[in-house]
Design an enzyme around this catalytic site. Structure first.
Site, PDB file in Angstrom:
ATOM      1  N   LYS A  15       0.829  -1.216   0.000  1.00 32.64           N
ATOM      2  CA  LYS A  15       0.000   0.000   0.000  1.00 32.64           C
ATOM      3  C   LYS A  15       0.862   1.265   0.000  1.00 32.64           C
ATOM      4  O   LYS A  15       0.551   2.241  -0.680  1.00 32.64           O
ATOM      5  CB  LYS A  15      -0.904   0.044   1.239  1.00 32.64           C
ATOM      6  N   THR A  16       1.931   1.226   0.779  1.00 39.14           N
ATOM      7  CA  THR A  16       2.778   2.420   0.881  1.00 39.14           C
ATOM      8  C   THR A  16       3.511   2.674  -0.427  1.00 39.14           C
ATOM      9  O   THR A  16       3.630   3.829  -0.868  1.00 39.14           O
ATOM     10  CB  THR A  16       3.778   2.252   2.045  1.00 39.14           C
ATOM     11  N   LYS A  32      -0.508   9.572   6.628  1.00 38.27           N
ATOM     12  CA  LYS A  32      -0.743   8.312   7.351  1.00 38.27           C
ATOM     13  C   LYS A  32      -1.224   8.742   8.739  1.00 38.27           C
ATOM     14  O   LYS A  32      -0.417   9.172   9.571  1.00 38.27           O
ATOM     15  CB  LYS A  32       0.569   7.522   7.448  1.00 38.27           C
ATOM     16  N   ASP A  43       6.036   4.622   7.181  1.00 34.62           N
ATOM     17  CA  ASP A  43       5.416   4.772   5.856  1.00 34.62           C
ATOM     18  C   ASP A  43       5.608   6.197   5.330  1.00 34.62           C
ATOM     19  O   ASP A  43       5.875   6.394   4.140  1.00 34.62           O
ATOM     20  CB  ASP A  43       3.925   4.418   5.933  1.00 34.62           C
ATOM     21  N   GLU A  94      -3.346   6.893   3.797  1.00 32.96           N
ATOM     22  CA  GLU A  94      -3.141   5.441   3.909  1.00 32.96           C
ATOM     23  C   GLU A  94      -3.599   4.946   5.272  1.00 32.96           C
ATOM     24  O   GLU A  94      -3.216   5.479   6.306  1.00 32.96           O
ATOM     25  CB  GLU A  94      -1.664   5.078   3.699  1.00 32.96           C
ATOM     26  N   GLY A  97      -2.704  -1.830   7.676  1.00 36.21           N
ATOM     27  CA  GLY A  97      -3.189  -3.195   7.491  1.00 36.21           C
ATOM     28  C   GLY A  97      -4.357  -3.213   6.521  1.00 36.21           C
ATOM     29  O   GLY A  97      -4.324  -2.550   5.497  1.00 36.21           O
ATOM     30  N   PRO A 178       4.055  -3.937 -10.731  1.00 44.81           N
ATOM     31  CA  PRO A 178       4.865  -5.160 -10.638  1.00 44.81           C
ATOM     32  C   PRO A 178       5.883  -5.041  -9.500  1.00 44.81           C
ATOM     33  O   PRO A 178       6.032  -3.979  -8.905  1.00 44.81           O
ATOM     34  CB  PRO A 178       5.568  -5.203 -11.992  1.00 44.81           C
TER      35      PRO A 178
HETATM   36  N1  LIG Z   1       5.970  -3.047  -6.220  1.00 44.21           N
HETATM   37  C1  LIG Z   1       6.918  -3.356  -5.332  1.00 44.21           C
HETATM   38  N2  LIG Z   1       8.162  -3.647  -5.743  1.00 44.21           N
HETATM   39  C2  LIG Z   1       9.123  -3.940  -4.869  1.00 44.21           C
HETATM   40  N3  LIG Z   1       8.949  -4.011  -3.532  1.00 44.21           N
HETATM   41  C3  LIG Z   1       7.727  -3.733  -3.052  1.00 44.21           C
HETATM   42  C4  LIG Z   1       6.652  -3.394  -3.918  1.00 44.21           C
HETATM   43  N4  LIG Z   1       5.547  -3.195  -3.164  1.00 44.21           N
HETATM   44  C5  LIG Z   1       5.927  -3.387  -1.894  1.00 44.21           C
HETATM   45  N5  LIG Z   1       7.222  -3.710  -1.803  1.00 44.21           N
HETATM   46  C6  LIG Z   1       7.982  -3.993  -0.572  1.00 44.21           C
HETATM   47  O1  LIG Z   1       7.172  -4.833   0.258  1.00 44.21           O
HETATM   48  C7  LIG Z   1       7.231  -4.386   1.612  1.00 44.21           C
HETATM   49  C8  LIG Z   1       5.835  -4.057   2.105  1.00 44.21           C
HETATM   50  O2  LIG Z   1       5.306  -3.001   1.315  1.00 44.21           O
HETATM   51  P1  LIG Z   1       4.506  -1.777   1.957  1.00 44.21           P
HETATM   52  O3  LIG Z   1       5.266  -1.177   3.077  1.00 44.21           O
HETATM   53  O4  LIG Z   1       4.141  -0.856   0.836  1.00 44.21           O
HETATM   54  O5  LIG Z   1       3.231  -2.541   2.527  1.00 44.21           O
HETATM   55  P2  LIG Z   1       1.918  -1.931   3.239  1.00 44.21           P
HETATM   56  O6  LIG Z   1       0.765  -2.648   2.645  1.00 44.21           O
HETATM   57  O7  LIG Z   1       1.940  -0.458   3.130  1.00 44.21           O
HETATM   58  O8  LIG Z   1       2.092  -2.372   4.760  1.00 44.21           O
HETATM   59  P3  LIG Z   1       1.445  -1.697   6.105  1.00 44.21           P
HETATM   60  O9  LIG Z   1       0.155  -2.403   6.345  1.00 44.21           O
HETATM   61  O10 LIG Z   1       2.468  -2.004   7.142  1.00 44.21           O
HETATM   62  O11 LIG Z   1       1.279  -0.231   5.886  1.00 44.21           O
HETATM   63  C9  LIG Z   1       8.210  -3.215   1.656  1.00 44.21           C
HETATM   64  O12 LIG Z   1       9.483  -3.669   1.997  1.00 44.21           O
HETATM   65  C10 LIG Z   1       8.188  -2.701   0.226  1.00 44.21           C
HETATM   66  O13 LIG Z   1       9.381  -2.066  -0.137  1.00 44.21           O
HETATM   67 MG   LIG Z   2       2.037   0.964   4.588  1.00 43.67          MG
END
Ligand SMILES: Nc1ncnc2c1ncn2[C@@H]1O[C@H](COP(=O)(O)OP(=O)(O)OP(=O)(O)O)[C@@H](O)[C@H]1O
Ligand SMILES: [Mg+2]
Length: 202
Positions: A15-16, A32, A43, A94, A97, A178
């Site tokens: 999501k982030t 956030k 984030d 954002e 979870g 991707p």
């Molecule tokens: N498209 C992508 N390409 C490469 N790495 C990614 C990608 N999307 C997410 N990641 C990696 O996966 C991990 C989790 O991603 P992210 O922090 O965006 O999740 P989130 O859904 O925001 O989590 P939270 O619920 O904690 O906010 C991070 O280390 C991020 O760098």
């Molecule tokens: Mg996040």
């Protein structure tokens, strides 16, 4: 106007990273409202690093890495859901979870989204299990009257899964980010441009 809530089917699904891409592409500021867990890069820090957009400070910064309702209790913080809302104008907000994560013992993120009436973008993995998680999330949002803007998929292509989620729910597929390696502001911008249409976020 770029004013969206970014939620998803689970924690750690991207999501982030999607929020950073959208903020970078539109220039909209990021917020956030509640960050729990401050040990790793937050984030807001990730978005500032990748997108370089204005970041509104979190209203609640909780030390404990747990669901906000629990982290707040452990940290002795009282989360006031009545005053927790984004200011007017462009914003990418954002959650934490998934949509049914509790903010307090009586209010879920989806309840906040329903109160705000800001269109929600549902982030979903493409990996196995996503059909169930995505359709459940959409049903839960709809049950609370949350407006849904569209679906943003994350991960390797899974055309059939993406199509059936969109087909059954009637929620449009905005695109798929991707796995990006190496991940930096430049590669993120390229990936967003190649896989999403900016006009879908106007
Ligand atoms: N498209 C992508 N390409 C490469 N790495 C990614 C990608 N999307 C997410 N990641 C990696 O996966 C991990 C989790 O991603 P992210 O922090 O965006 O999740 P989130 O859904 O925001 O989590 P939270 O619920 O904690 O906010 C991070 O280390 C991020 O760098
Ligand atoms: Mg996040």
């Amino acid at each position: 106007m770029t004013r969206f809530v970014v939620t998803g089917t689970d924690t750690g699904i991207g999501k982030t990273i999607f929020s950073a891409a959208l903020a970078q592409a539109t220039g909209a500021p990021y917020w956030k409202p509640i960050q729990s867990g401050l040990e790793e890069e937050t984030d807001s820090e990730t978005v500032a690093r990748l997108a370089g957009v204005p970041v509104r400070p979190e209203t609640y910064r909780l030390i404990t890495p747990a669901s906000p309702h629990r982290a707040a209790e452990i940290d002795n913080v009282n989360i006031d859901v009545e005053t927790l809302a984004p200011p007017p104008g462009e914003f990418i907000v954002e959650g934490a979870g998934g949509a049914l994560v509790p903010v307090t013992r009586t209010t879920l993120y989806a309840d906040l989204f329903a109160r705000w009436q800001i269109p929600v973008i549902v982030c979903a993995r493409t990996a196995l299990g996503t059909i169930n998680h995505s359709l459940l999330t959409i049903e839960a949002l709809r049950a609370r009257g949350v407006p849904i803007h569209g679906l943003a998929f994350l991960g390797d292509a899974a055309e059939d899964s993406e199509a059936i989620i969109s087909g059954i729910s009637g929620v449009r597929r905005l695109g798929r980010l991707p796995i990006i390696d190496p991940l930096n502001g430049e590669t993120l911008a390229e990936a967003f441009k190649a896989n999403f249409a900016l006009r879908d976020f106007a």
